[in-house]
Design a protein around this motif. Sequence first.
Motif, PDB file in Angstrom:
ATOM      1  N   ALA A   1      -5.209  -5.655   8.787  1.00 56.17           N
ATOM      2  CA  ALA A   1      -5.838  -4.737   9.746  1.00 56.17           C
ATOM      3  C   ALA A   1      -5.025  -4.653  11.037  1.00 56.17           C
ATOM      4  O   ALA A   1      -4.892  -3.573  11.628  1.00 56.17           O
ATOM      5  CB  ALA A   1      -7.266  -5.198  10.034  1.00 56.17           C
ATOM      6  N   VAL A   2      -4.480  -5.784  11.470  1.00 63.44           N
ATOM      7  CA  VAL A   2      -3.623  -5.772  12.666  1.00 63.44           C
ATOM      8  C   VAL A   2      -2.380  -4.926  12.408  1.00 63.44           C
ATOM      9  O   VAL A   2      -1.938  -4.159  13.280  1.00 63.44           O
ATOM     10  CB  VAL A   2      -3.241  -7.208  13.057  1.00 63.44           C
ATOM     11  CG1 VAL A   2      -2.252  -7.210  14.213  1.00 63.44           C
ATOM     12  CG2 VAL A   2      -4.481  -8.007  13.420  1.00 63.44           C
TER      13      VAL A   2
ATOM     14  N   GLY B   1      -1.301  -1.076  -5.744  1.00 63.42           N
ATOM     15  CA  GLY B   1      -1.632   0.335  -5.818  1.00 63.42           C
ATOM     16  C   GLY B   1      -3.077   0.600  -6.145  1.00 63.42           C
ATOM     17  O   GLY B   1      -3.494   1.749  -6.198  1.00 63.42           O
ATOM     18  N   VAL B   2      -3.869  -0.419  -6.390  1.00 69.35           N
ATOM     19  CA  VAL B   2      -5.289  -0.238  -6.671  1.00 69.35           C
ATOM     20  C   VAL B   2      -6.065  -1.174  -5.776  1.00 69.35           C
ATOM     21  O   VAL B   2      -5.548  -2.162  -5.274  1.00 69.35           O
ATOM     22  CB  VAL B   2      -5.606  -0.530  -8.155  1.00 69.35           C
ATOM     23  CG1 VAL B   2      -4.934   0.480  -9.055  1.00 69.35           C
ATOM     24  CG2 VAL B   2      -5.169  -1.943  -8.529  1.00 69.35           C
ATOM     25  N   GLY B   3      -7.324  -0.849  -5.588  1.00 72.83           N
ATOM     26  CA  GLY B   3      -8.164  -1.682  -4.746  1.00 72.83           C
ATOM     27  C   GLY B   3      -7.883  -1.447  -3.288  1.00 72.83           C
ATOM     28  O   GLY B   3      -7.215  -0.515  -2.899  1.00 72.83           O
ATOM     29  N   VAL B   4      -8.418  -2.322  -2.453  1.00 74.28           N
ATOM     30  CA  VAL B   4      -8.224  -2.173  -1.021  1.00 74.28           C
ATOM     31  C   VAL B   4      -8.073  -3.562  -0.416  1.00 74.28           C
ATOM     32  O   VAL B   4      -8.726  -4.518  -0.829  1.00 74.28           O
ATOM     33  CB  VAL B   4      -9.425  -1.443  -0.382  1.00 74.28           C
ATOM     34  CG1 VAL B   4     -10.719  -2.180  -0.637  1.00 74.28           C
ATOM     35  CG2 VAL B   4      -9.210  -1.250   1.107  1.00 74.28           C
TER      36      VAL B   4
ATOM     37  N   SER C   1      -0.062   2.719   2.031  1.00 70.57           N
ATOM     38  CA  SER C   1       0.341   1.576   1.208  1.00 70.57           C
ATOM     39  C   SER C   1      -0.388   0.306   1.628  1.00 70.57           C
ATOM     40  O   SER C   1      -0.746  -0.533   0.786  1.00 70.57           O
ATOM     41  CB  SER C   1       1.853   1.371   1.311  1.00 70.57           C
ATOM     42  OG  SER C   1       2.548   2.528   0.911  1.00 70.57           O
ATOM     43  N   SER C   2      -0.615   0.159   2.915  1.00 70.47           N
ATOM     44  CA  SER C   2      -1.335  -1.020   3.392  1.00 70.47           C
ATOM     45  C   SER C   2      -2.784  -1.015   2.946  1.00 70.47           C
ATOM     46  O   SER C   2      -3.368  -2.069   2.673  1.00 70.47           O
ATOM     47  CB  SER C   2      -1.260  -1.082   4.923  1.00 70.47           C
ATOM     48  OG  SER C   2      -2.037  -2.145   5.423  1.00 70.47           O
TER      49      SER C   2
END
Length: 815
Positions: A370-371, A360-363, A353-354
């Motif tokens: 990131a932490v 729900g799309v992309g990044v 999910s992170s």
Amino acid sequence: MPIGCCGCCSAFRPRYKRLVDNIFPPIPEDGLVKANMDKLMWYAMNSPDKLDRIGEYLAYRLYRDINRRKTGYVIISMDALDQLLVSCHANNLNLFVESFLQMVQKLLESTEPTLQLRATQSFEKFANIREDTPSYHRRYDFLVSKFSSMCYSNDDCPDTSRQLRTAGIRGLQGVVRKTDWDNLGESIWLPTHMEKIVPSLLYNMQGNTAYMEVPTQLADSTDNHHNQSGEGEKEPHVLAEMCLRELVSRATYGKIHTVVKPLLIHLDHEGLWVNDTFAVQIFKILMHSIQAQYSITIIELIMAHLNEKSIEPPQVRTGIADVLSNVIPIAAGECIGPSVIEIINSLLEHIRSSVVGRSGVGVTKDEAEAVYQDTLIHALGEYANHLPDYQKVDSMVFILNKVPGSDRVDEGGVARPEAEVKLQHLLLKSLLKVGTKYTTEQYSKTFSQSFLVRLMRLSVSGDAEVRLTVQHILHTLLDRHGNVHKLSTPTLEVTKLGLTLGKQVRQDVNFWKKCGNDILLSVQENCELTKNTLANIEALYVTLMLLLAEIRSDDVIVDILRVLFHIQGVAQSGGVGGASGIWLHVVVAAVMMVVSLLVPTLKDHITEVIKNRSDKSPHLLPQLQPQYDSSLSSASIPENLIFDNAKVLDLLSGTSLDEKRLTASVSSMKRRHSTSQHSNSAMDINTISVDVDSACSSPGLPRRPLEEEITFESLKKVLSESPEQRRRAEVEEEQRRQVTQAFLTDPFETVVARIQPDALHAKLAEIFSRLPPPPPVTSASTTTTTPPTSCDSAAAMIVSPPTKYQLPYPDIFIY
């Protein structure tokens, strides 16, 4: 004469009233009249039916003294009540307790801190009394509310504020203890009560720096705190921790959520998840205080809370994940069965999910995100560290199955979504984290067939970072003697590495026969890729070195020699140019130096080549350099600088090593774990042969059908035969097999030249006997001719010109 008594009326007053009046001195500062108090206690113990009336009269006097602001007499009334409670244990004590609680409530309602403190002291003494017949109609709602409000005291005088907070905490502790002892737990564990008690305790704890900076020794039991009770009055945060420990220790399975829920809400409202160690310390207190079998429930509640906060900023989610990483190890030992996979699956789902973001799309590319992801991976590793080994293996298999691309061969030319690539990296890091917590004993238990197949698919991914992570996972699982940290970079000074070599065991040899081809094939394919980094090449070197050090088998040495010559050929062919080709030559030289120590007959040749390289082309020897001069080539290299395959093969012929394995080829095109042929996969005809028994017991390998049914008679025959008879039978069976194979595969002219007519005729008859019976003849015109029966006829048939000869089967002819 006592106050409130007149000489003319005292004789007509009830005796209990006279005794109560006599305990009050003319001057309140003189305190309770002890002699008269003893008389009252003796009377109450001998006339327990008068206890309720004594309580009512004391309550009447207390109300009157409060209204008249005679604080001294109020204190005397409470002292008398305390002594009566401690001394009397009659069945009618319940009625007396009702009057006592009314008096306590009256004092708590007062605005004077002195009276509130005195009421708390009396209730604390009452809470320590175990009653014979508890009163189920008794209510403590007001006391919970009042004591909770005292915990938030903010009086202008710091000392008064501290005393009121301490009194409030002691009162709450008394309420919890009293209700638990009297089996009245259902009332105190109601959410309405816990929502007041838990935040009150946390409020007094969060202001102390001990929970913010230096972690306390949270494993200390509550008894240690009670042992220090005589060392003066405790601070509010110490009492609050003691009360919280006692509260949690008394919670049963169905009541844990009523304690944890208000705690989570308080941390949310106060913003204590972000940049604060308070939440971690509080949950450690809970984990060490709760009954061990219920600790997993707290983990589940934290995970559920993290699910609810999925739309919160990453800093908040990172704080919750940090709590998980610190408290999960405490509960890991109590996790059994499906709960292990459930927790791991939940952590992996939060990572996914992170990565894909809230929509729900992309990044997501936020640094805080990131932490958060690293914190989840750390939590996963800490959880796995406390699991037994067999559950660690199951966890690694489960994580690998979740990795995108592990179920198919990666096609480098196909662009993948960025979210899938990021998720693949994170899940492989999670797998590596779990692998570092696992101690390998037998490779067959660690590398199951499905696990190794998926791992090898990812090892030839088009992504260099994925390949590097997979190699690190292999290093972690292959290393059993702590050799990885000694093999950071290729070197020729092998003796200075201090490697620890494993012992030769049958399980490792069997594992190599089943799975060694897959591992070496992935190494070969990695070397053929053109986008390798220096770290990728160094990782491949470590893999080969670990195989030599950990699996002590002659087959491993020969197989790795074959792979080294293949890598050398790849570098010579120019398939990988530039620095990559030179790196491959360096790796081959470094591993060859180790082989020369294991196989002394190869030492002279390997030493000679390395010396020639040192004199003429030092760039082909360690150390590896990130870049090389463009004039240096890995393709056009003189023969005296290349390890000679033919010479090595000749040198191996005089040793115990199987030199035939050196000439075997490993097909890189027909990989056993390809998706389309995985279920019916079989080794290439040129691959290394394995024992029939090993093949029959290994999934994914072709199995030879049994020629004889296993019966009692056959087993008895095997057990009764002597070793000599069994060996002769095996030799005869091998000879028959070779003859049959020659008849089935060799050219007809070769068979005629090698075999006499009698033997040929017998073998032909044997082959024909294996054919199915001929179909019934339905046509009258069909003629049937029997084959020749004499050796002369058979020989004549062979040497005569090709003549069409019809067999008993209508559609089979010999020319």
